[in-house]
Design a protein around this motif. Structure first.
Motif, PDB file in Angstrom:
ATOM      1  N   ARG A  22       0.801  -1.334   0.203  1.00 47.35           N
ATOM      2  CA  ARG A  22      -0.099  -0.115   0.003  1.00 47.35           C
ATOM      3  C   ARG A  22       0.865   1.415  -0.080  1.00 47.35           C
ATOM      4  N   ARG A  23       1.942   1.266   0.699  1.00 42.26           N
ATOM      5  CA  ARG A  23       2.800   2.324   0.858  1.00 42.26           C
ATOM      6  C   ARG A  23       3.545   2.646  -0.508  1.00 42.26           C
ATOM      7  N   VAL A  24       3.984   1.514  -1.324  1.00 40.20           N
ATOM      8  CA  VAL A  24       4.581   1.517  -2.499  1.00 40.20           C
ATOM      9  C   VAL A  24       3.622   2.104  -3.607  1.00 40.20           C
ATOM     10  N   ARG A  25       2.436   1.724  -3.562  1.00 39.50           N
ATOM     11  CA  ARG A  25       1.199   2.487  -4.413  1.00 39.50           C
ATOM     12  C   ARG A  25       1.082   3.611  -4.222  1.00 39.50           C
ATOM     13  N   ARG A  26       1.015   4.105  -2.926  1.00 38.50           N
ATOM     14  CA  ARG A  26       0.699   5.488  -2.590  1.00 38.50           C
ATOM     15  C   ARG A  26       2.039   6.316  -3.155  1.00 38.50           C
ATOM     16  N   GLY A  27       3.287   5.745  -3.005  1.00 34.83           N
ATOM     17  CA  GLY A  27       4.442   6.485  -3.597  1.00 34.83           C
ATOM     18  C   GLY A  27       4.215   6.711  -5.072  1.00 34.83           C
ATOM     19  N   ASN A  28       3.670   5.683  -5.740  1.00 32.11           N
ATOM     20  CA  ASN A  28       3.587   5.720  -7.024  1.00 32.11           C
ATOM     21  C   ASN A  28       2.501   6.687  -7.557  1.00 32.11           C
ATOM     22  N   TRP A  29       1.791   6.765  -6.902  1.00 33.19           N
ATOM     23  CA  TRP A  29       0.441   7.555  -7.120  1.00 33.19           C
ATOM     24  C   TRP A  29       1.024   8.948  -6.773  1.00 33.19           C
ATOM     25  N   ARG A  30       1.535   9.144  -5.861  1.00 31.33           N
ATOM     26  CA  ARG A  30       2.250  10.547  -5.527  1.00 31.33           C
ATOM     27  C   ARG A  30       3.051  11.208  -6.601  1.00 31.33           C
ATOM     28  N   LEU A  31       3.938  10.239  -7.193  1.00 37.90           N
ATOM     29  CA  LEU A  31       4.791  10.750  -8.265  1.00 37.90           C
ATOM     30  C   LEU A  31       4.098  10.890  -9.255  1.00 37.90           C
ATOM     31  N   THR A  32       3.236   9.840  -9.679  1.00 37.72           N
ATOM     32  CA  THR A  32       2.550  10.146 -11.142  1.00 37.72           C
ATOM     33  C   THR A  32       1.626  11.615 -10.927  1.00 37.72           C
ATOM     34  N   LEU A  33       1.042  11.643  -9.966  1.00 40.13           N
ATOM     35  CA  LEU A  33       0.288  13.012  -9.747  1.00 40.13           C
ATOM     36  C   LEU A  33       1.055  14.390  -9.785  1.00 40.13           C
ATOM     37  N   MET A  34       2.488  14.289  -9.292  1.00 36.92           N
ATOM     38  CA  MET A  34       3.325  15.202  -9.214  1.00 36.92           C
ATOM     39  C   MET A  34       3.707  15.550 -10.430  1.00 36.92           C
ATOM     40  N   LEU A  35       4.039  14.518 -11.126  1.00 33.35           N
ATOM     41  CA  LEU A  35       4.521  14.786 -12.677  1.00 33.35           C
ATOM     42  C   LEU A  35       3.525  15.120 -13.722  1.00 33.35           C
ATOM     43  N   LEU A  36       2.351  14.580 -13.338  1.00 36.87           N
ATOM     44  CA  LEU A  36       1.176  15.224 -14.116  1.00 36.87           C
ATOM     45  C   LEU A  36       0.819  16.637 -14.009  1.00 36.87           C
ATOM     46  N   LEU A  37       0.946  17.084 -12.714  1.00 37.32           N
ATOM     47  CA  LEU A  37       0.971  18.433 -12.381  1.00 37.32           C
ATOM     48  C   LEU A  37       1.774  19.324 -13.121  1.00 37.32           C
ATOM     49  N   VAL A  38       3.203  19.079 -13.077  1.00 35.82           N
ATOM     50  CA  VAL A  38       3.980  19.462 -13.594  1.00 35.82           C
ATOM     51  C   VAL A  38       3.877  19.711 -15.444  1.00 35.82           C
ATOM     52  N   TRP A  39       3.220  18.623 -15.808  1.00 37.93           N
ATOM     53  CA  TRP A  39       2.861  18.616 -17.087  1.00 37.93           C
ATOM     54  C   TRP A  39       2.014  19.485 -17.482  1.00 37.93           C
ATOM     55  N   ALA A  40       0.826  19.622 -16.814  1.00 39.22           N
ATOM     56  CA  ALA A  40      -0.601  20.393 -16.739  1.00 39.22           C
ATOM     57  C   ALA A  40      -0.248  21.931 -16.671  1.00 39.22           C
ATOM     58  N   LEU A  41       0.821  21.977 -15.893  1.00 38.11           N
ATOM     59  CA  LEU A  41       1.388  23.532 -15.411  1.00 38.11           C
ATOM     60  C   LEU A  41       2.181  24.184 -16.808  1.00 38.11           C
ATOM     61  N   VAL A  42       3.055  23.315 -17.343  1.00 38.78           N
ATOM     62  CA  VAL A  42       3.776  23.658 -18.463  1.00 38.78           C
ATOM     63  C   VAL A  42       3.028  23.567 -19.793  1.00 38.78           C
ATOM     64  N   THR A  43       2.019  22.683 -19.812  1.00 42.82           N
ATOM     65  CA  THR A  43       1.129  22.914 -20.819  1.00 42.82           C
ATOM     66  C   THR A  43       0.150  23.888 -21.145  1.00 42.82           C
ATOM     67  N   PHE A  44      -0.509  23.976 -20.010  1.00 43.94           N
ATOM     68  CA  PHE A  44      -1.664  24.971 -19.999  1.00 43.94           C
ATOM     69  C   PHE A  44      -1.375  26.140 -19.360  1.00 43.94           C
ATOM     70  N   GLY A  45      -0.372  26.117 -18.381  1.00 43.97           N
ATOM     71  CA  GLY A  45      -0.167  27.394 -17.665  1.00 43.97           C
ATOM     72  C   GLY A  45       0.467  28.235 -18.403  1.00 43.97           C
ATOM     73  N   VAL A  46       1.689  28.000 -19.181  1.00 42.28           N
ATOM     74  CA  VAL A  46       2.208  28.989 -20.067  1.00 42.28           C
ATOM     75  C   VAL A  46       1.355  29.458 -21.196  1.00 42.28           C
ATOM     76  N   ALA A  47       0.401  28.728 -21.514  1.00 45.11           N
ATOM     77  CA  ALA A  47      -0.370  29.294 -22.739  1.00 45.11           C
ATOM     78  C   ALA A  47      -1.507  30.252 -22.048  1.00 45.11           C
ATOM     79  N   TYR A  48      -1.936  29.905 -20.864  1.00 46.40           N
ATOM     80  CA  TYR A  48      -2.871  30.820 -20.384  1.00 46.40           C
ATOM     81  C   TYR A  48      -2.059  32.149 -20.130  1.00 46.40           C
ATOM     82  N   PHE A  49      -0.901  32.260 -19.429  1.00 48.20           N
ATOM     83  CA  PHE A  49      -0.079  33.356 -19.255  1.00 48.20           C
ATOM     84  C   PHE A  49       0.860  33.742 -20.051  1.00 48.20           C
ATOM     85  N   ALA A  50       0.769  33.625 -21.507  1.00 41.96           N
ATOM     86  CA  ALA A  50       1.532  33.876 -22.510  1.00 41.96           C
ATOM     87  C   ALA A  50       1.741  35.199 -22.777  1.00 41.96           C
TER      88      ALA A  50
END
Length: 121
Positions: A22-50
């Motif tokens: 369960r701890r390993v799965r939570r760590g994997n989920w946290r890593l995935t969500l963190m990287l998806l957040l970075v992806w979303a910020l780069v993809t949509f954040g820069v376009a929004y604040f261009a």
């Protein structure tokens, strides 16, 4: 046939194993969500604040640079970070590849099985 509740079933994982999994799965989920957040910020954040990012960066507008080069660099970095972290976690857990690489499997086959019905192939 049901076993007694106080006797653990041989096929079921123990409580400590479940907690670790369960701890390993939570760590994997946290890593995935963190990287998806970075992806979303780069993809949509820069376009929004261009328009707000209208300063020059190496002679080009920053929003253009991030859209054409910076985002690609961040996407590659996301993949590298994910692969590196997951490889380390799998190595720490002792996980091995379920199927050996093709050249390793080929080297293990007996010599008579390596060629097809046509000699030389």
């Amino acid at each position: 046939m049901l076993s007694h509740p106080s006797v653990p079933d041989a096929g079921s994982p123990s409580g400590a194993f479940r907690a670790r999994r369960r701890r390993v799965r939570r760590g994997n989920w946290r890593l995935t969500l963190m990287l998806l957040l970075v992806w979303a910020l780069v993809t949509f954040g820069v376009a929004y604040f261009a328009r707000a990012l209208s300063f020059d960066f190496f002679g080009w507008p920053f929003s253009f640079w991030v859209g054409s080069q910076g985002a690609l660099i961040v996407y590659v970095a996301i993949v590298v970070i994910y692969a590196t972290v997951m490889n380390r976690r799998e190595a720490a857990a002792g996980v091995k590849d379920p199927v050996p690489y093709a050249d390793e499997a080929e080297a293990r086959r007996p010599e008579r099985e390596r060629s097809g019905p046509i000699t030389g192939f």
